[in-house]
Design an enzyme around this catalytic site. Structure first.
Site, PDB file in Angstrom:
ATOM      1  N   ALA A  94       0.849  -1.200   0.000  1.00 47.87           N
ATOM      2  CA  ALA A  94       0.000   0.000   0.000  1.00 47.87           C
ATOM      3  C   ALA A  94       0.878   1.240   0.000  1.00 47.87           C
ATOM      4  O   ALA A  94       0.686   2.170   0.782  1.00 47.87           O
ATOM      5  CB  ALA A  94      -0.944  -0.014   1.196  1.00 47.87           C
ATOM      6  N   TYR A 109       2.634   4.197  -2.773  1.00 49.10           N
ATOM      7  CA  TYR A 109       1.968   5.073  -3.753  1.00 49.10           C
ATOM      8  C   TYR A 109       1.259   4.252  -4.822  1.00 49.10           C
ATOM      9  O   TYR A 109       0.110   4.529  -5.182  1.00 49.10           O
ATOM     10  CB  TYR A 109       2.990   5.993  -4.420  1.00 49.10           C
ATOM     11  CG  TYR A 109       3.565   7.013  -3.487  1.00 49.10           C
ATOM     12  CD1 TYR A 109       2.871   8.181  -3.214  1.00 49.10           C
ATOM     13  CD2 TYR A 109       4.788   6.805  -2.870  1.00 49.10           C
ATOM     14  CE1 TYR A 109       3.380   9.121  -2.348  1.00 49.10           C
ATOM     15  CE2 TYR A 109       5.310   7.749  -1.999  1.00 49.10           C
ATOM     16  CZ  TYR A 109       4.601   8.910  -1.737  1.00 49.10           C
ATOM     17  OH  TYR A 109       5.114   9.823  -0.870  1.00 49.10           O
ATOM     18  N   VAL A 161       3.894 -10.166   2.875  1.00 46.69           N
ATOM     19  CA  VAL A 161       4.017 -11.102   1.745  1.00 46.69           C
ATOM     20  C   VAL A 161       5.360 -11.805   1.881  1.00 46.69           C
ATOM     21  O   VAL A 161       6.384 -11.148   2.106  1.00 46.69           O
ATOM     22  CB  VAL A 161       3.974 -10.341   0.399  1.00 46.69           C
ATOM     23  CG1 VAL A 161       4.080 -11.304  -0.780  1.00 46.69           C
ATOM     24  CG2 VAL A 161       2.712  -9.491   0.296  1.00 46.69           C
ATOM     25  N   GLU A 201      18.115  15.720   0.079  1.00 46.49           N
ATOM     26  CA  GLU A 201      16.947  16.138   0.873  1.00 46.49           C
ATOM     27  C   GLU A 201      17.186  15.856   2.359  1.00 46.49           C
ATOM     28  O   GLU A 201      16.811  16.654   3.224  1.00 46.49           O
ATOM     29  CB  GLU A 201      15.686  15.407   0.390  1.00 46.49           C
ATOM     30  CG  GLU A 201      15.216  15.894  -0.970  1.00 46.49           C
ATOM     31  CD  GLU A 201      13.734  15.628  -1.214  1.00 46.49           C
ATOM     32  OE1 GLU A 201      13.280  14.520  -0.914  1.00 46.49           O
ATOM     33  OE2 GLU A 201      13.044  16.542  -1.706  1.00 46.49           O
ATOM     34  N   GLN A 244       5.937   9.995  -8.384  1.00 43.92           N
ATOM     35  CA  GLN A 244       5.158  10.554  -9.487  1.00 43.92           C
ATOM     36  C   GLN A 244       4.785   9.467 -10.500  1.00 43.92           C
ATOM     37  O   GLN A 244       3.620   9.328 -10.904  1.00 43.92           O
ATOM     38  CB  GLN A 244       6.021  11.639 -10.158  1.00 43.92           C
ATOM     39  CG  GLN A 244       5.343  12.410 -11.219  1.00 43.92           C
ATOM     40  CD  GLN A 244       6.238  13.500 -11.828  1.00 43.92           C
ATOM     41  OE1 GLN A 244       5.797  14.217 -12.689  1.00 43.92           O
ATOM     42  NE2 GLN A 244       7.467  13.624 -11.416  1.00 43.92           N
TER      43      GLN A 244
END
Ligand SMILES: Cc1cc2nc3c(=O)[nH]c(=O)nc-3n(C[C@H](O)[C@H](O)[C@H](O)COP(=O)(O)OP(=O)(O)OC[C@H]3O[C@@H](n4cnc5c(N)ncnc54)[C@H](O)[C@@H]3O)c2cc1C
Length: 406
Positions: free
Chosen positions: A11, A13, A81, A170, A318
């Site tokens: 679960a 993106y 999993v 970042e 994205q």
């Protein structure tokens, strides 16, 4: 006739967006959709560097899956999993097994450590809420411990980040903001702390526009970040990092190495027997691996080639989100009896890298360069847009970055 079973693994993106789209496009009598994820929450991987540095609490980053999934339509299974068996059309979980007619794999990435000695054992990686929280607490512990030892250990105050790509840059940006606060809290002179970014390539942010790279490095250096560019990490131990630069071997005493220099697709996907390229699975235009008409791969596990450059698209949120939308549309078509699948075309809107509080760089709308506050605002718009797409206005108001001036 029984309803087809669609099983979505992960679960992140890719996985959660596939589920959210399917819950809108399919009725309860069209298919049984099951979403499997390790945790009860989805997290925004793109914010984890803030959690790791301690500039944003991890509860802002995670979203309870039941807050965005209608469990009356989609069955949510919280489990891990352990194996994918495409020949049997089954998936093994820690506590059971699931059979599928269609499988969507969105298990995300793992760190690629390139066989560097001691890296796997001794370095941290930013890959989940758990790993980000561990980094934050490890740094805080070392700061707290520093003034409690008779012999002061510099290794506690040297933080080394491996890689000056997107994630590494970042993260050091956030650290540069966080360290002064930690110094105040733990009575440590700020000049005693070092943030060192080690990058093997001849430049930071390889592939970025040189003007933006220069801006980023100047901004970070002004806030105390040291760069070792063209420096190849050779070894990591419990209390040092060894690198080679210009043929010279150098060591940094540190017990905090954060590896942000490479990812590969989840190893379970390669182990399932799909043909893999550095842990990512080459997929056809419709996001299915060749020879497997019932399997779709989205996000960092999928390898797609940019026809213009002949190189793989970098793994990004994205692209994962867009692949999820396409996969949900194609699956809906298949369930409703269509046999033509639309090919996936990435629609790249640009890239923005945060440099910490109120500073960022980016390229958007083709070639428009952004620096500083405007890039930060753009980054917040991108993040907020995702939240809106995922959970509408309530989620945006709950988790969004709505203050554009801070
Ligand atoms: C710090 C950082 C900053 C980033 N910034 C950007 C950015 O600004 N823009 C951008 O586009 N990209 C960015 N990225 C890259 C982006 O986060 C990834 O490309 C994206 O998360 C991939 O999405 P995904 O759906 O493939 O996997 P993920 O988002 O990683 O999700 C995978 C999911 O699978 C679950 N899972 C894993 N293993 C199992 C298992 N065995 N069983 C059950 N569940 C499992 C995980 O818990 C997770 O929920 C950044 C990455 C990092 C680390």
């Amino acid at each position: 006739m029984r309803n087809p079973n669609i099983v979505i693994l992960g679960a992140g993106y890719g996985g959660i967006m596939t589920a959210v789209k399917l819950q809108k496009s399919l009725g309860a009598n069209d298919a049984n959709v099951t979403l499997v994820n390790k945790h009860s929450y989805h997290y925004q991987t793109t914010w984890l560097h803030e959690n790791a540095a301690g500039t944003l609490h991890h509860d802002r980053t995670r979203i309870q899956i039941k807050d965005v999934i209608n469990t009356g339509k989609i069955k949510f299974v919280q489990d891990t999993v352990t194996e994918i068996k495409p020949e049997e059309k089954k998936v093994t979980l820690e506590s059971g097994e699931l059979a599928y007619d269609y499988l969507v794999i969105g298990l995300g990435f793992e760190a690629a450590t390139f066989g560097i000695s001691g890296l796997k054992e001794n370095a941290f990686t930013i890959g989940s809420i758990n790993s980000a929280r561990l980094i934050r607490q490890h740094i805080e512990y070392n700061f707290a411990k520093y003034n409690n030892e008779a012999v002061k250990k510099q290794e506690r105050l040297n933080i080394v980040v491996g890689g000056a790509g997107f994630t590494g840059i970042e993260f050091v940006g956030e650290l540069a903001n966080r360290i002064p606060e930690l110094c105040k809290e733990y009575d440590i002179p700020p000049e005693d702390v070092r943030i060192i970014n080690v990058e093997a390539a001849p430049t930071a942010l390889p592939g970025f526009d040189p003007e933006l790279v220069e801006y980023a490095m100047n901004s970070l250096e002004a806030r105390g970040v040291e760069f070792k560019i063209g420096a190849m990490i050779k070894e990591v131990t419990e209390n040092k990092l060894v690198f080679e630069k210009d043929g010279q071997r150098e060591e940094i005493e540190t017990n905090t190495v954060v590896w942000a220099a490479g990812v590969r697709g989840h190893s379970l996907v390669e182990k399932a027997g799909f043909e893999a390229n550095r842990g990512r699975i080459p997929v056809q235009g419709d996001l299915r691996p060749a020879g497997y008409d019932d399997v779709f791969i989205v996000g960092d596990c999928a390898l797609i080639i940019n026809e213009e450059t002949g190189r793989p698209y970098p793994p990004t949120a994205q692209i994962a989100i867009q692949q999820a939308e396409q996969t949900a549309a194609n699956l809906t078509g298949l369930i409703k009896g269509e046999d033509h699948l639309e090919p996936f075309e990435p629609d790249l809107k640009g890239t923005v890298a945060s440099l910490g509080h109120n500073d960022a760089i980016g390229v958007v709308f083709g070639d428009k360069k952004l620096f500083g506050w405007s890039a930060t605002a753009m980054k917040k718009i991108i993040d907020n847009r995702y939240l809106l797409k995922l959970g509408g206005l309530p989620l945006l108001l709950k988790k969004g970055k709505l203050n554009f001036f801070y």
